[in-house]
Write a protein that holds these residues in place. Sequence first.
Motif, mmCIF file in Angstrom:
data_model
loop_
_atom_site.group_PDB
_atom_site.id
_atom_site.type_symbol
_atom_site.label_atom_id
_atom_site.label_comp_id
_atom_site.label_asym_id
_atom_site.label_seq_id
_atom_site.Cartn_x
_atom_site.Cartn_y
_atom_site.Cartn_z
ATOM 1 N N THR A 2 0.508 -1.046 -0.267
ATOM 2 C CA THR A 2 0.193 0.044 0.076
ATOM 3 C C THR A 2 0.808 1.469 0.129
ATOM 4 O O THR A 2 1.708 1.369 0.488
ATOM 5 N N GLN A 3 0.473 2.532 -1.077
ATOM 6 C CA GLN A 3 1.448 3.223 -1.082
ATOM 7 C C GLN A 3 0.213 4.331 -0.190
ATOM 8 O O GLN A 3 -0.846 4.457 -0.395
ATOM 9 N N TYR A 4 1.254 5.040 0.575
ATOM 10 C CA TYR A 4 -0.108 6.889 1.540
ATOM 11 C C TYR A 4 0.689 7.784 0.862
ATOM 12 O O TYR A 4 1.322 7.931 0.291
ATOM 13 N N LYS A 5 -0.731 8.493 -0.102
ATOM 14 C CA LYS A 5 -0.496 9.843 -0.725
ATOM 15 C C LYS A 5 -1.097 10.737 0.623
ATOM 16 O O LYS A 5 -2.361 10.456 1.265
ATOM 17 N N PRO A 40 5.295 2.916 2.321
ATOM 18 C CA PRO A 40 6.120 4.135 1.067
ATOM 19 C C PRO A 40 4.571 5.095 1.160
ATOM 20 O O PRO A 40 3.768 4.754 1.636
ATOM 21 N N ASP A 63 11.590 5.666 1.373
ATOM 22 C CA ASP A 63 9.301 5.583 1.262
ATOM 23 C C ASP A 63 9.160 6.632 1.137
ATOM 24 O O ASP A 63 8.225 6.781 0.789
ATOM 25 N N THR A 64 9.556 7.958 1.198
ATOM 26 C CA THR A 64 8.871 8.980 0.938
ATOM 27 C C THR A 64 9.272 10.384 0.498
ATOM 28 O O THR A 64 10.553 10.012 -0.383
#
Length: 71
Positions: A2-5, A40, A63-64
């Motif tokens: 999962t990618q966090y936005k 991420p 990751d950022t």
Amino acid sequence: MTQYKFYVNTTGDDKNPGTKALPFRTITAAQKAARRAPGPAVVEVGSGTYGEALLFTEKDSGDTYLTGEKA
């Protein structure tokens, strides 16, 4: 994975959750949220002037990511 936005816009508010509909006002608030994300993270920064100093450390590597896309 999962990618966090998170989103930042000059019309946002740091009390917001950092979503596209309710963005943060400062890049610093988004940076803090990205550091807390369990995976991420991507921070999309809207166009405009942000009068803040940023300090990137090892917590921000890997990751950022910051992008210049319009949020």
